[in-house]
Design a protein around this motif. Structure first.
Motif, PDB file in Angstrom:
ATOM      1  N   ALA A  52      -0.116  -8.683  -6.757  1.00 26.02           N
ATOM      2  CA  ALA A  52       1.027  -7.858  -7.151  1.00 26.02           C
ATOM      3  C   ALA A  52       0.766  -7.167  -8.488  1.00 26.02           C
ATOM      4  O   ALA A  52       1.009  -5.961  -8.641  1.00 26.02           O
ATOM      5  CB  ALA A  52       2.281  -8.729  -7.236  1.00 26.02           C
ATOM      6  N   ILE A  55      -1.831  -4.168  -8.282  1.00 26.34           N
ATOM      7  CA  ILE A  55      -1.329  -2.881  -7.811  1.00 26.34           C
ATOM      8  C   ILE A  55      -0.721  -2.088  -8.966  1.00 26.34           C
ATOM      9  O   ILE A  55      -0.923  -0.877  -9.098  1.00 26.34           O
ATOM     10  CB  ILE A  55      -0.286  -3.097  -6.697  1.00 26.34           C
ATOM     11  CG1 ILE A  55      -0.965  -3.668  -5.442  1.00 26.34           C
ATOM     12  CG2 ILE A  55       0.431  -1.787  -6.350  1.00 26.34           C
ATOM     13  CD1 ILE A  55       0.002  -4.044  -4.342  1.00 26.34           C
ATOM     14  N   LEU A  99      14.131  -5.935  -3.171  1.00 25.70           N
ATOM     15  CA  LEU A  99      13.936  -4.491  -3.027  1.00 25.70           C
ATOM     16  C   LEU A  99      14.702  -3.732  -4.105  1.00 25.70           C
ATOM     17  O   LEU A  99      14.161  -2.820  -4.747  1.00 25.70           O
ATOM     18  CB  LEU A  99      14.389  -4.052  -1.637  1.00 25.70           C
ATOM     19  CG  LEU A  99      14.273  -2.556  -1.314  1.00 25.70           C
ATOM     20  CD1 LEU A  99      12.808  -2.117  -1.364  1.00 25.70           C
ATOM     21  CD2 LEU A  99      14.869  -2.258   0.058  1.00 25.70           C
ATOM     22  N   GLY A 102      12.926  -4.196  -7.489  1.00 26.31           N
ATOM     23  CA  GLY A 102      11.747  -3.351  -7.610  1.00 26.31           C
ATOM     24  C   GLY A 102      12.106  -1.890  -7.808  1.00 26.31           C
ATOM     25  O   GLY A 102      11.454  -1.183  -8.590  1.00 26.31           O
ATOM     26  N   VAL A 175      -3.387  -5.923   1.120  1.00 23.61           N
ATOM     27  CA  VAL A 175      -3.455  -5.138  -0.119  1.00 23.61           C
ATOM     28  C   VAL A 175      -4.753  -4.337  -0.181  1.00 23.61           C
ATOM     29  O   VAL A 175      -4.759  -3.180  -0.615  1.00 23.61           O
ATOM     30  CB  VAL A 175      -3.317  -6.062  -1.345  1.00 23.61           C
ATOM     31  CG1 VAL A 175      -3.574  -5.282  -2.642  1.00 23.61           C
ATOM     32  CG2 VAL A 175      -1.931  -6.685  -1.389  1.00 23.61           C
ATOM     33  N   PHE A 178      -4.338  -1.378   2.012  1.00 23.58           N
ATOM     34  CA  PHE A 178      -3.425  -0.424   1.373  1.00 23.58           C
ATOM     35  C   PHE A 178      -4.127   0.362   0.269  1.00 23.58           C
ATOM     36  O   PHE A 178      -3.991   1.601   0.195  1.00 23.58           O
ATOM     37  CB  PHE A 178      -2.223  -1.175   0.798  1.00 23.58           C
ATOM     38  CG  PHE A 178      -1.337  -0.321  -0.070  1.00 23.58           C
ATOM     39  CD1 PHE A 178      -0.479   0.604   0.502  1.00 23.58           C
ATOM     40  CD2 PHE A 178      -1.375  -0.434  -1.456  1.00 23.58           C
ATOM     41  CE1 PHE A 178       0.330   1.414  -0.298  1.00 23.58           C
ATOM     42  CE2 PHE A 178      -0.563   0.362  -2.256  1.00 23.58           C
ATOM     43  CZ  PHE A 178       0.293   1.287  -1.675  1.00 23.58           C
ATOM     44  N   LEU A 211       7.084   2.955  -5.937  1.00 26.36           N
ATOM     45  CA  LEU A 211       6.494   2.173  -4.848  1.00 26.36           C
ATOM     46  C   LEU A 211       5.681   1.001  -5.387  1.00 26.36           C
ATOM     47  O   LEU A 211       5.738  -0.111  -4.835  1.00 26.36           O
ATOM     48  CB  LEU A 211       5.605   3.077  -3.987  1.00 26.36           C
ATOM     49  CG  LEU A 211       4.836   2.388  -2.861  1.00 26.36           C
ATOM     50  CD1 LEU A 211       5.788   1.786  -1.846  1.00 26.36           C
ATOM     51  CD2 LEU A 211       3.864   3.359  -2.197  1.00 26.36           C
ATOM     52  N   GLN A 212       4.929   1.214  -6.457  1.00 33.35           N
ATOM     53  CA  GLN A 212       4.125   0.136  -7.035  1.00 33.35           C
ATOM     54  C   GLN A 212       4.990  -1.063  -7.419  1.00 33.35           C
ATOM     55  O   GLN A 212       4.650  -2.213  -7.113  1.00 33.35           O
ATOM     56  CB  GLN A 212       3.398   0.636  -8.283  1.00 33.35           C
ATOM     57  CG  GLN A 212       2.297   1.644  -8.032  1.00 33.35           C
ATOM     58  CD  GLN A 212       1.725   2.142  -9.339  1.00 33.35           C
ATOM     59  OE1 GLN A 212       1.258   1.361 -10.161  1.00 33.35           O
ATOM     60  NE2 GLN A 212       1.780   3.444  -9.554  1.00 33.35           N
ATOM     61  N   VAL A 214       8.085  -1.781  -6.406  1.00 31.69           N
ATOM     62  CA  VAL A 214       8.728  -2.373  -5.234  1.00 31.69           C
ATOM     63  C   VAL A 214       7.761  -3.322  -4.535  1.00 31.69           C
ATOM     64  O   VAL A 214       8.117  -4.457  -4.173  1.00 31.69           O
ATOM     65  CB  VAL A 214       9.213  -1.273  -4.270  1.00 31.69           C
ATOM     66  CG1 VAL A 214       9.628  -1.878  -2.923  1.00 31.69           C
ATOM     67  CG2 VAL A 214      10.369  -0.502  -4.878  1.00 31.69           C
ATOM     68  N   LEU A 215       6.517  -2.878  -4.338  1.00 28.10           N
ATOM     69  CA  LEU A 215       5.518  -3.733  -3.696  1.00 28.10           C
ATOM     70  C   LEU A 215       5.245  -4.977  -4.533  1.00 28.10           C
ATOM     71  O   LEU A 215       5.111  -6.086  -3.989  1.00 28.10           O
ATOM     72  CB  LEU A 215       4.218  -2.941  -3.481  1.00 28.10           C
ATOM     73  CG  LEU A 215       4.265  -1.825  -2.443  1.00 28.10           C
ATOM     74  CD1 LEU A 215       2.933  -1.072  -2.417  1.00 28.10           C
ATOM     75  CD2 LEU A 215       4.577  -2.386  -1.061  1.00 28.10           C
ATOM     76  N   LEU A 218       8.103  -7.457  -4.037  1.00 31.09           N
ATOM     77  CA  LEU A 218       8.073  -8.083  -2.710  1.00 31.09           C
ATOM     78  C   LEU A 218       6.945  -9.101  -2.600  1.00 31.09           C
ATOM     79  O   LEU A 218       7.119 -10.185  -2.016  1.00 31.09           O
ATOM     80  CB  LEU A 218       7.929  -7.002  -1.631  1.00 31.09           C
ATOM     81  CG  LEU A 218       9.150  -6.089  -1.434  1.00 31.09           C
ATOM     82  CD1 LEU A 218       8.818  -4.943  -0.485  1.00 31.09           C
ATOM     83  CD2 LEU A 218      10.339  -6.889  -0.913  1.00 31.09           C
ATOM     84  N   ILE A 219       5.801  -8.775  -3.165  1.00 36.81           N
ATOM     85  CA  ILE A 219       4.681  -9.728  -3.145  1.00 36.81           C
ATOM     86  C   ILE A 219       5.015 -10.941  -4.013  1.00 36.81           C
ATOM     87  O   ILE A 219       4.668 -12.080  -3.683  1.00 36.81           O
ATOM     88  CB  ILE A 219       3.382  -9.049  -3.611  1.00 36.81           C
ATOM     89  CG1 ILE A 219       2.979  -7.966  -2.618  1.00 36.81           C
ATOM     90  CG2 ILE A 219       2.251 -10.067  -3.739  1.00 36.81           C
ATOM     91  CD1 ILE A 219       1.801  -7.106  -3.079  1.00 36.81           C
TER      92      ILE A 219
END
Length: 323
Positions: A52, A55, A99, A102, A175, A178, A211-212, A214-215, A218-219
């Motif tokens: 996480a 990213i 969500l 993030g 990951v 991605f 997006l970074q 949020v990901l 979540l991770i």
């Protein structure tokens, strides 16, 4: 013949091999089945958090709120099930909370242009405080009968491989795909390398920054679920621990440059192996908590100094996204 190129990840992996072999030979209790299982479990959670953070750091940011994402949403799952709600309902609410968390982080950094260091520090404190003040009845949220079977996420095995390691490997694969096989991943590297050039070329930098984060959140929640299932509880006070520094250690020591635009999943794996082994050995040797923090501080400082030499920041693009 081409000269042998020495890389930071190669040096770190060599150090890991030497340390592991030395501990296995000279440290009683290190190379035992129970300790290896403990080591693998701890390494898995740390490694997932490292993915996480990677990213975000590749995109030239940092996320100090990861431990709040690890502790609070999984704690909400355990608390809701304890209060009589279904597991699926609890997981859905926790995912929505993550969500939203993030998205707030990403909006603060991408659109309000708050430096990521301060934005994530503040948001992490807020989420942890919200959990302790309003969401949880006790600091340690206990397991309940409604979670029966869910403990397999942290205590099960696939072909003899502990489930936390399976989850870590699965997260690594996702990951890696991605970052290396999708357009969004390539854009994140471009933003980390030169945000001005990325924006000029038409890359939607602000949505990608959102997006970074949020990901990452979540991770972080996934890592928390694995941890909770492993110990059959969620110690929400883990936010006050030094775990976030271990995550930063994994990323920087593994070779992901804080200047952005460099590194990948392999760097996280190598950094996780070294830090996980080092922490496990210090625990067996009964090194005090303060002593462990001293060692980690020295290692982190050395890693940051090495990163500044190996991955120098481009002065022309240093201001945008500076952590």
């Amino acid at each position: 013949m081409k000269p042998l190129r020495i890389t930071q990840q190669g040096i770190v992996f060599s150090i890991f091999v030497v340390l592991f072999a030395g501990f296995a030979v000279f440290l009683p209790g290190f190379l035992t089945t129970s300790n290896m299982l403990t080591l693998l479990q701890n390494v898995a959670v740390l490694g997932i958090l490292g993915l996480a953070m990677a990213i975000v750091v590749i995109g030239r940011g940092i996320d100090l709120s990861l431990i709040a994402a690890l502790a609070v949403p999984p704690g909400v799952v355990l608390q809701l099930v304890q209060d009589g709600h279904s597991l699926s309902y609890a997981l859905l609410l926790a995912a929505l909370l993550t969500l939203a968390f993030g998205l707030v982080n990403g909006w603060l950094i991408a659109y309000a242009e708050v430096p990521s260091l301060f934005a994530t520090l503040a948001s992490g404190l807020f989420l942890a405080g919200l959990g302790q003040a309003a969401l949880f009845k006790l600091d340690v949220v206990q397991w309940s009968p409604g979670l029966e079977g869910f403990e397999g996420l942290g205590q099960g095995a696939v072909l003899g491989i502990p489930m936390p390691i399976v989850m870590f490997v699965g997260a690594c694969i996702v990951v890696a795909i991605f970052l290396r096989r999708t357009r969004f991943g390539a854009f994140i590297y471009a933003i980390g390398d030169n945000p001005f050039a990325a924006r000029s070329s038409g890359i939607p930098t602000r949505p990608l920054i959102v997006l970074q984060y949020v990901l990452a959140a979540l991770i972080g929640m996934l890592a928390g679920l694995v941890l909770a299932a492993s110990v059959n509880s969620m110690p929400t006070r883990i936010y006050n621990s030094t775990l976030i520094y271990d995550v930063i250690l994994v990323v920087v020591l593994g070779g992901i440059g804080l200047a952005g635009g460099r590194g990948g999943v392999l760097n996280v794996v190598i950094g996780t192996l070294l830090i996980g082994t080092m922490l496990n050995a210090m625990t067996i040797m009964d090194v005090s908590y303060s002593g462990q923090n001293l060692v980690k501080g020295v290692v982190l400082l050395a890693a940051v100094i090495a990163d500044s030499f190996l991955n120098p920041r481009n002065e022309e693009t240093a201001q945008q996204g500076d952590i």
